[in-house]
Design a protein around this motif. Structure first.
Motif, PDB file in Angstrom:
ATOM      1  N   LEU A   1       0.595  -1.133   0.314  1.00 34.37           N
ATOM      2  CA  LEU A   1      -0.335  -0.057  -0.013  1.00 34.37           C
ATOM      3  C   LEU A   1       0.884   0.647   0.349  1.00 34.37           C
ATOM      4  CD1 LEU A   1      -2.215   1.191   0.098  1.00 34.37           C
ATOM      5  CD2 LEU A   1      -2.587   1.191   2.321  1.00 34.37           C
ATOM      6  N   HIS A   2       2.116   1.614   0.865  1.00 31.14           N
ATOM      7  CA  HIS A   2       2.766   2.579   1.003  1.00 31.14           C
ATOM      8  C   HIS A   2       3.388   2.742  -0.127  1.00 31.14           C
ATOM      9  CE1 HIS A   2       5.858   5.479   1.984  1.00 31.14           C
ATOM     10  NE2 HIS A   2       6.931   4.498   1.870  1.00 31.14           N
ATOM     11  N   THR A   3       3.993   1.536  -1.126  1.00 23.50           N
ATOM     12  CA  THR A   3       4.405   1.562  -2.595  1.00 23.50           C
ATOM     13  C   THR A   3       3.326   2.049  -3.450  1.00 23.50           C
ATOM     14  OG1 THR A   3       5.764   0.032  -2.146  1.00 23.50           O
ATOM     15  CG2 THR A   3       6.044   0.954  -4.463  1.00 23.50           C
ATOM     16  N   ARG A   4       2.140   1.547  -3.596  1.00 18.86           N
ATOM     17  CA  ARG A   4       1.288   2.272  -4.170  1.00 18.86           C
ATOM     18  C   ARG A   4       1.114   2.988  -4.034  1.00 18.86           C
ATOM     19  NH1 ARG A   4       0.731  -1.239  -9.524  1.00 18.86           N
ATOM     20  NH2 ARG A   4       1.176  -2.995  -8.759  1.00 18.86           N
ATOM     21  N   ALA A   5       0.601   3.116  -3.209  1.00 15.41           N
ATOM     22  CA  ALA A   5      -0.135   5.342  -2.693  1.00 15.41           C
ATOM     23  C   ALA A   5       1.185   6.307  -2.510  1.00 15.41           C
ATOM     24  CB  ALA A   5      -0.286   5.159  -1.442  1.00 15.41           C
ATOM     25  N   LYS A   6       2.875   5.550  -3.266  1.00 15.32           N
ATOM     26  CA  LYS A   6       3.262   7.092  -3.024  1.00 15.32           C
ATOM     27  C   LYS A   6       3.438   7.750  -4.697  1.00 15.32           C
ATOM     28  CE  LYS A   6       8.360   7.793  -2.949  1.00 15.32           C
ATOM     29  NZ  LYS A   6       9.423   6.924  -1.603  1.00 15.32           N
ATOM     30  N   LYS A   7       3.140   6.298  -5.600  1.00 13.46           N
ATOM     31  CA  LYS A   7       3.431   6.332  -6.493  1.00 13.46           C
ATOM     32  C   LYS A   7       1.983   7.196  -7.177  1.00 13.46           C
ATOM     33  CE  LYS A   7       5.416   2.328  -8.080  1.00 13.46           C
ATOM     34  NZ  LYS A   7       6.059   0.774  -8.670  1.00 13.46           N
ATOM     35  N   MET A   8       0.875   6.885  -6.824  1.00 11.15           N
ATOM     36  CA  MET A   8      -0.111   7.564  -7.312  1.00 11.15           C
ATOM     37  C   MET A   8      -0.136   8.854  -6.512  1.00 11.15           C
ATOM     38  SD  MET A   8      -4.541   6.653  -6.479  1.00 11.15           S
ATOM     39  CE  MET A   8      -4.390   7.001  -4.259  1.00 11.15           C
ATOM     40  N   LEU A   9       0.051   9.077  -5.531  1.00 12.75           N
ATOM     41  CA  LEU A   9       0.272  10.625  -5.339  1.00 12.75           C
ATOM     42  C   LEU A   9       1.136  11.546  -5.112  1.00 12.75           C
ATOM     43  CD1 LEU A   9      -0.966  10.253  -0.991  1.00 12.75           C
ATOM     44  CD2 LEU A   9      -2.580  10.631  -3.153  1.00 12.75           C
ATOM     45  N   ASP A  10       2.319  10.989  -6.181  1.00 13.20           N
ATOM     46  CA  ASP A  10       3.649  11.755  -7.035  1.00 13.20           C
ATOM     47  C   ASP A  10       2.831  12.058  -8.380  1.00 13.20           C
ATOM     48  OD1 ASP A  10       6.063  12.815  -7.122  1.00 13.20           O
ATOM     49  OD2 ASP A  10       6.888  10.393  -7.836  1.00 13.20           O
ATOM     50  N   ASN A  11       2.389  13.405  -7.527  1.00 12.28           N
ATOM     51  CA  ASN A  11       1.805  14.284  -8.796  1.00 12.28           C
ATOM     52  C   ASN A  11       1.522  15.227  -8.972  1.00 12.28           C
ATOM     53  OD1 ASN A  11      -0.688  14.500 -10.848  1.00 12.28           O
ATOM     54  ND2 ASN A  11      -0.477  13.035 -11.571  1.00 12.28           N
TER      55      ASN A  11
END
Length: 561
Positions: free
Chosen positions: A454-464
């Motif tokens: 979840l940390h990895t996926r959320a970080k990629k999603m919010l890196d915008n």
């Protein structure tokens, strides 16, 4: 009988009928005996009397008994005609009731009676016509909302060899974000990025808007969807370049108006020459990142956002092994529960059948396991009676740990489907989910891998940058010394906002302090909001659309401190 036949009838062998010989009679009788006697008795009674033929009476037709008179009853009903008419249109539009239902006898005997009393046409063709009119009105309202910035959401699906492509737009209406469905179309061609981009442009044209108004696109991050966003981005850049070049040509011909500009002298009364020079340097420094984007030719007009629900579904796939033996056993029991011999037990206990999970359906795996968890006593008792449905103690421990670990994710996938959702809410749901997962007991087999995924996926999603820009204006997360939004994120968000203004701002003529005029500059007052985030001050921000040449001539910009 033979005398009657010989005297008054002649047999036609070709037609196999008896023809009457009485003058003026054209009777043709196929049968003999009783048919001939009946003919004479009914049409020639004088001859029948001489021949001793008794009268044949025509049998009375067997008719239905007379129906009793309809028992009509007068009633008084208070009905709002407008609400009644709207309900008629909602039946096919919202409840998928076919239009020919309104022509059926049950409908005419019930709804039709009220409609007739209200003088409202309630037959199929009339209702279809009314629905079409309302649809056109709604389409016009949506078209008006799409004249500003909007966010596109689109996705494709395939079921039973039918390919469906859905397009939604999120708009700001009356101070709230609303989701508008623009199209649900069936596509017979391949769902490539180019084909999807063409379909989106066609839908936008129907709503009298174009790609220049798209701020962001939310997709499931599939290759064809990302390609579609890339193609839309290229189209937007070409459209903006064409518009800018056309206006530049118009300016070159001297068609720029000479009046009604904005005078900035009042804004600069207290500004010294030293301040002006300092402000010039600060403007160049602040917009250096944006300038480099243009110089490098890597600008991207449309922001690409990852769908949160898809991201959550990917987190589940990262953690759960679909080939796990326990999952296979649970699926096997789920399918076995549908056998006829087990149906009475579910009916008696009023327990719903567990649903088999589907790979492409969000949350279906969780719902399947949740059905066992919520009715554990029932399934344990059933498993003792029927070995085919029995789950071991270790498998029940798996179910309990699965529910404890993935319930927060399931809640997120439900919450992010709200109509008025904003990115600040998504950030909140993810933060709450991460906190709940951290509280899972250490012995849970899913906790560590789930937290990491979840940390990895959320970080990629919010890196915008679009997400950063949204959080910048959300006071729940962005404030002085905020632990959630760093200074770097704030600066990146401001650059993103300025860039959006540069390529999509209104056209406005400005009067500069030296008396010259600059075309296609915009006056944008942030009212000190952005600089509050940076613990600084800002009075007025002036930016140029597309071209950055001449920025140092603009006055009135206070550096973010």
């Amino acid at each position: 009988m033979s005398d009657l036949r010989e005297q008054y009838f002649v047999f036609n062998e070709h037609e196999q009928v008896f023809k009457c010989k009485v003058d003026g009679c054209t009777g043709r009788i196929k049968d003999s005996t009783s048919s001939l006697r009946r003919h004479m008795a009914q049409l020639h009674p004088d001859i029948a009397a001489r021949m001793g033929i008794t009268a044949y009476k025509r049998k009375s037709l067997q008719t239905e008994p007379p129906r009793p008179a309809k028992r009509l009853k007068a009633i008084t009903v208070y009905v709002d005609p407008i609400e009644f008419h709207c309900s008629l249109m909602q039946m096919p539009a919202a409840k998928s009731i076919p239009f020919n239902f309104f022509n059926s006898k049950p409908c005419r005997s019930t709804i039709g009676v009220l409609a007739k009393a209200l003088n409202i046409p309630a037959y199929g063709e009339a209702v279809a016509s009314d629905v079409t009119k309302i649809a056109n009105i709604i389409r016009q309202m949506i078209s008006a909302e799409l004249q500003g910035f909007f966010c596109l959401e689109f996705d494709g699906a395939q079921r039973h060899n039918r390919k469906i492509f859905g397009i939604n737009a999120r708009v700001l209406a009356n101070g709230k974000f609303k989701t508008r469905t623009l199209s649900m179309m069936e596509i017979s061609t391949r769902q490539t990025g180019e084909n999807l981009k063409t379909r989106i442009e066609e839908v936008l044209a129907i709503h009298k808007t174009d790609v220049k108004h798209i701020y962001s696109c939310t997709t499931d991050n599939g290759k064809n969807m990302l390609k579609c966003v890339s193609e839309l981005d290229k189209s937007q850049q070409l459209a903006l370049d064409a518009e800018f070049n056309a206006q530049s040509d118009e300016n070159a011909t001297g068609s720029v108006p000479e009046e009604d500009g904005i005078d900035l002298e009042n804004e600069l009364e207290d500004t010294t020459e030293g301040d002006v020079a300092k402000l010039d340097d600060e403007v160049d420094e602040m917009l250096e990142a944006v300038e480099n984007i243009f110089l490098d030719g890597n600008e991207s007009c449309i922001a690409t956002l990852k769908c949160t629900a898809h991201t959550v579904n990917l987190v589940v796939k990262d953690v759960v092994n679909v080939d796990d033996e326990v999952l296979k056993k649970i699926r096997k029991v789920t399918k076995a529960c549908r056998k006829t011999e087990y149906g009475p037990f579910f009916d008696l206990g009023k327990i719903p059948l567990p649903k088999v999970d589907v790979e492409t359906r969000w949350g279906s795996l969780f719902k399947m396991i949740e059905s066992f968890h919520h009715n554990a006593l029932f399934f344990k008792d059933l498993g003792q009676k029927f070995p085919e449905l029995n789950l071991t103690d270790e498998e029940w421990v798996y179910i309990e740990e699965f529910i404890a670990a993935f319930e927060p994710l399931h809640v997120v996938s439900k919450n992010v489907q709200a109509d008025d959702l904003v990115l600040g809410d998504v950030y909140k749901f993810l933060k709450i989910c991460q906190l709940k997962i951290k509280k899972i007991p250490a012995g849970n087999r899913f906790s560590e891998s789930l937290e990491s995924a979840l940390h990895t996926r959320a970080k990629k999603m919010l890196d915008n940058d679009a997400v950063r820009a949204a959080l910048l204006f959300d006071q729940r997360w962005c404030f002085v010394d905020s632990p959630y939004v760093s200074t770097e994120d704030k600066l990146a968000a401001i650059v993103s906002i300025i860039f959006s203004i540069l390529i999509n701002t209104m056209h406005l003529d400005l009067n500069l302090s030296d008396g010259s005029r600059v075309h296609q500059k915009v006056f944008f007052n942030l009212n000190g909001f952005i600089t509050t985030k940076l613990s600084g001050r800002c009075k007025t921000l002036l930016v140029v659309k597309r071209g950055l040449i001449g920025l140092r001539d603009i006055r009135g910009f206070q550096r973010f401190k």
